[in-house]
Write a protein that holds these residues in place. Structure first.
Motif, PDB file in Angstrom:
ATOM      1  N   ARG A 182       0.837  -1.199   0.000  1.00 20.84           N
ATOM      2  CA  ARG A 182       0.000   0.000   0.000  1.00 20.84           C
ATOM      3  C   ARG A 182       0.878   1.258   0.000  1.00 20.84           C
ATOM      4  NH1 ARG A 182      -4.448  -1.843  -2.214  1.00 20.84           N
ATOM      5  NH2 ARG A 182      -5.390  -3.525  -1.033  1.00 20.84           N
ATOM      6  N   PRO A 183       1.757   1.413  -1.003  1.00 24.40           N
ATOM      7  CA  PRO A 183       2.694   2.532  -1.012  1.00 24.40           C
ATOM      8  C   PRO A 183       2.044   3.886  -1.240  1.00 24.40           C
ATOM      9  CG  PRO A 183       2.811   1.359  -3.091  1.00 24.40           C
ATOM     10  CD  PRO A 183       1.935   0.545  -2.189  1.00 24.40           C
ATOM     11  N   LEU A 184       0.747   3.903  -1.581  1.00 26.42           N
ATOM     12  CA  LEU A 184       0.065   5.174  -1.798  1.00 26.42           C
ATOM     13  C   LEU A 184      -0.648   5.665  -0.537  1.00 26.42           C
ATOM     14  CD1 LEU A 184      -1.440   4.498  -5.345  1.00 26.42           C
ATOM     15  CD2 LEU A 184       0.873   5.191  -4.691  1.00 26.42           C
ATOM     16  N   THR A 185      -0.455   4.963   0.567  1.00 22.82           N
ATOM     17  CA  THR A 185      -1.090   5.349   1.829  1.00 22.82           C
ATOM     18  C   THR A 185      -0.772   6.793   2.185  1.00 22.82           C
ATOM     19  OG1 THR A 185      -1.079   3.097   2.686  1.00 22.82           O
ATOM     20  CG2 THR A 185      -1.159   4.865   4.306  1.00 22.82           C
ATOM     21  N   ASN A 186      -1.806   7.548   2.539  1.00 28.61           N
ATOM     22  CA  ASN A 186      -1.715   8.939   3.011  1.00 28.61           C
ATOM     23  C   ASN A 186      -1.244   9.929   1.959  1.00 28.61           C
ATOM     24  OD1 ASN A 186      -2.709   8.166   5.456  1.00 28.61           O
ATOM     25  ND2 ASN A 186      -0.763   8.230   6.529  1.00 28.61           N
ATOM     26  N   LYS A 187      -1.222   9.503   0.693  1.00 29.68           N
ATOM     27  CA  LYS A 187      -1.031  10.480  -0.369  1.00 29.68           C
ATOM     28  C   LYS A 187      -2.391  11.109  -0.669  1.00 29.68           C
ATOM     29  CE  LYS A 187       2.878   7.997  -2.311  1.00 29.68           C
ATOM     30  NZ  LYS A 187       3.855   8.905  -1.686  1.00 29.68           N
ATOM     31  N   VAL A 188      -2.387  12.342  -1.115  1.00 27.97           N
ATOM     32  CA  VAL A 188      -3.641  13.003  -1.453  1.00 27.97           C
ATOM     33  C   VAL A 188      -4.106  12.509  -2.813  1.00 27.97           C
ATOM     34  CG1 VAL A 188      -4.803  15.204  -1.774  1.00 27.97           C
ATOM     35  CG2 VAL A 188      -2.950  15.014  -0.121  1.00 27.97           C
ATOM     36  N   GLY A 189      -5.346  12.050  -2.886  1.00 29.01           N
ATOM     37  CA  GLY A 189      -5.868  11.477  -4.121  1.00 29.01           C
ATOM     38  C   GLY A 189      -6.956  12.323  -4.739  1.00 29.01           C
ATOM     39  N   GLY A 190      -7.052  12.272  -6.050  1.00 29.57           N
ATOM     40  CA  GLY A 190      -8.097  12.970  -6.782  1.00 29.57           C
ATOM     41  C   GLY A 190      -8.518  12.170  -7.994  1.00 29.57           C
ATOM     42  N   VAL A 191      -9.736  12.421  -8.468  1.00 30.16           N
ATOM     43  CA  VAL A 191     -10.294  11.694  -9.610  1.00 30.16           C
ATOM     44  C   VAL A 191     -10.915  12.694 -10.576  1.00 30.16           C
ATOM     45  CG1 VAL A 191     -12.100  10.090 -10.355  1.00 30.16           C
ATOM     46  CG2 VAL A 191     -10.735   9.580  -8.317  1.00 30.16           C
TER      47      VAL A 191
END
Length: 227
Positions: free
Chosen positions: A115-124
């Motif tokens: 889960r290397p994307l944990t706590n990155k800010v995400g958008g769609v």
């Protein structure tokens, strides 16, 4: 002093120069105004293998044995970013096949182990003619949350309507929603970075980032058939 921030946008369109790329070029310009670099990864230009027939994805605890495509390198680039944007056009009432293939291959083959994307800010952001936008948007949001990323509310979804090249950026309301999302992603990414710099840790807990740290899946499936 904080390092210059970097976002990665995954362009799920197979078309080299369509609406999705134009929308992400607009996003890059806006983010540059905030001092943030946007790297756009165009999946249509990469080699993506399909998931193999092995069928052991829910029992093994190591990355996928299928090799020879560009997915591991894309995962590495995302892991170094502060923010991640999933961008996809609507094709055939669903996400473009390149985006769907990437989500399956990256998620099952690599992302689910660390889960290397944990706590990155995400958008769609979703682009399409006139149908199934919200269905595709909801699927991508679910994937953002599955990967433990952080989404910030920004009003209406970043959905842009358009068919031929250039039409999506003519959707002024859709562009406004995209801009709102980007502004708030920047603010959240900076807030999280400031917290790490001051405290030396993430603002949100990370102990559950990897559901396979303790080989839970291995223990679970080792008991199948023993009852």
């Amino acid at each position: 002093m904080q390092k210059r921030m970097r976002f990665v946008a995954v362009n799920g369109s197979e078309r080299p120069d369509g609406n999705t790329r134009e929308v992400l070029a607009h996003a890059a310009e806006l983010l540059a105004g905030h001092g943030i670099d946007l790297e756009v990864i165009n999946l249509g230009e990469l080699k993506l293998s399909g998931c193999g027939p092995c069928g052991d994805c829910n029992s093994r605890c190591e990355p996928c044995a299928v090799t020879g495509d560009d997915v591991p390198a894309v995962v590495d680039r995302m892991a170094l970013a502060d923010g991640i944007i999933w961008a996809a056009p609507v094709h055939g009432f669903g996400p473009a096949t390149t985006m769907q293939a990437f989500i399956e291959r990256a998620g099952v083959g690599y992302l689910r182990f660390q889960r290397p994307l944990t706590n990155k800010v995400g958008g769609v952001v979703v682009i399409g003619r006139r149908y199934s936008h919200t269905e595709v948007y909801n699927q991508l949001v679910a994937n953002v949350l599955l990967n433990r990323m952080i989404m910030v509310g920004s009003g209406f979804p970043a959905i842009l309507y358009g068919n031929h090249r250039g039409e999506a950026l003519a959707d002024t309301e859709g562009v406004e929603m995209l801009d709102r999302m980007l502004h708030r992603m920047v603010a959240m990414a900076r807030l999280l970075a400031e917290h790490r710099e001051l405290t030396g840790r993430d603002a949100l807990a990370t102990e559950y980032a990897n559901e396979r740290d303790d080989r839970w899946f291995a223990r679970r499936y080792a008991t199948v058939g023993q009852a």
